[in-house]
Design an enzyme around this catalytic site. Structure first.
Site, PDB file in Angstrom:
ATOM      1  N   HIS A 164       0.982  -1.003  -0.115  1.00  0.00           N
ATOM      2  CA  HIS A 164       0.079  -0.272   0.008  1.00  0.00           C
ATOM      3  C   HIS A 164       0.903   1.366  -0.028  1.00  0.00           C
ATOM      4  CE1 HIS A 164      -3.867  -2.096   1.714  1.00  0.00           C
ATOM      5  NE2 HIS A 164      -3.281  -2.567   0.602  1.00  0.00           N
ATOM      6  N   GLU A 217       0.783   3.992   1.628  1.00  0.00           N
ATOM      7  CA  GLU A 217       1.117   4.602   3.155  1.00  0.00           C
ATOM      8  C   GLU A 217       2.385   3.859   3.673  1.00  0.00           C
ATOM      9  OE1 GLU A 217      -1.995   3.316   1.711  1.00  0.00           O
ATOM     10  OE2 GLU A 217      -3.472   4.202   3.075  1.00  0.00           O
ATOM     11  N   CYS A 243      -6.493   2.063   5.499  1.00  0.00           N
ATOM     12  CA  CYS A 243      -6.981   0.673   5.949  1.00  0.00           C
ATOM     13  C   CYS A 243      -6.704   0.501   7.334  1.00  0.00           C
ATOM     14  CB  CYS A 243      -6.809  -0.391   4.867  1.00  0.00           C
ATOM     15  SG  CYS A 243      -5.248  -0.850   4.777  1.00  0.00           S
ATOM     16  N   CYS A 255      -3.011  -0.125   7.265  1.00  0.00           N
ATOM     17  CA  CYS A 255      -2.035   1.461   7.167  1.00  0.00           C
ATOM     18  C   CYS A 255      -2.050   2.142   8.371  1.00  0.00           C
ATOM     19  CB  CYS A 255      -2.452   2.086   5.967  1.00  0.00           C
ATOM     20  SG  CYS A 255      -1.935   1.031   4.536  1.00  0.00           S
TER      21      CYS A 255
END
Length: 141
Positions: free
Chosen positions: A45, A47, A75, A78
């Site tokens: 991801h 992040e 999410c 993260c």
């Protein structure tokens, strides 16, 4: 946030869900990343990549004086990394009604039992972030 949107647009062009993230510390960008789940792994991801790169660039696991800009609400995975890295602030573009952990589904970032809670500013360039995501998913249906 405009730089994060550019990263998200580039991710979309390569077939990734258009999410871009960057970390700013003392007025300068120290890390940039875009989603790489399709070409990388389930945990690639934006992040996480930006946080990891910022920790490396700054030589510390703690990002206490830094701000994370991200085009989509983080999410759970993260959000957990954001708390553990002790980011001072998180600036979010679009809400994620299905998996968002900064207030949409739950609010892990500001959970009262955790040892750190970053400041959260959401809805920054939300229309642009949302439009990018909608176009990406519309084109795939």
């Amino acid at each position: 946030m405009r730089d994060a949107l550019e990263l998200a647009a580039a991710a979309a062009e390569s077939g990734e869900v258009p999410v871009g993230a960057l970390v700013v510390c003392e007025g300068r960008i120290v890390a940039r990343a875009a989603n790489a789940v399709t070409t990388g792994s389930a945990i690639a991801h934006a992040e996480l990549a930006a946080i990891g790169a910022a920790c490396t660039a700054l030589g510390t696991p703690r990002l206490e004086n830094c701000t994370l800009y991200v085009t989509l609400e983080p999410c759970a995975m993260c959000a957990g990394a954001i708390v553990l890295a002790r980011l001072q602030r998180v600036v979010i573009g679009a809400w994620d009604e299905k998996a968002g952990m900064a207030g949409s589904v739950e609010d892990l970032l500001r959970h009262p039992r955790l040892n750190h809670s970053p400041e959260v500013l959401a809805g920054v360039l939300a229309d642009e972030s949302t439009a990018l995501l909608r176009a990406f998913f519309r084109d795939r249906r």
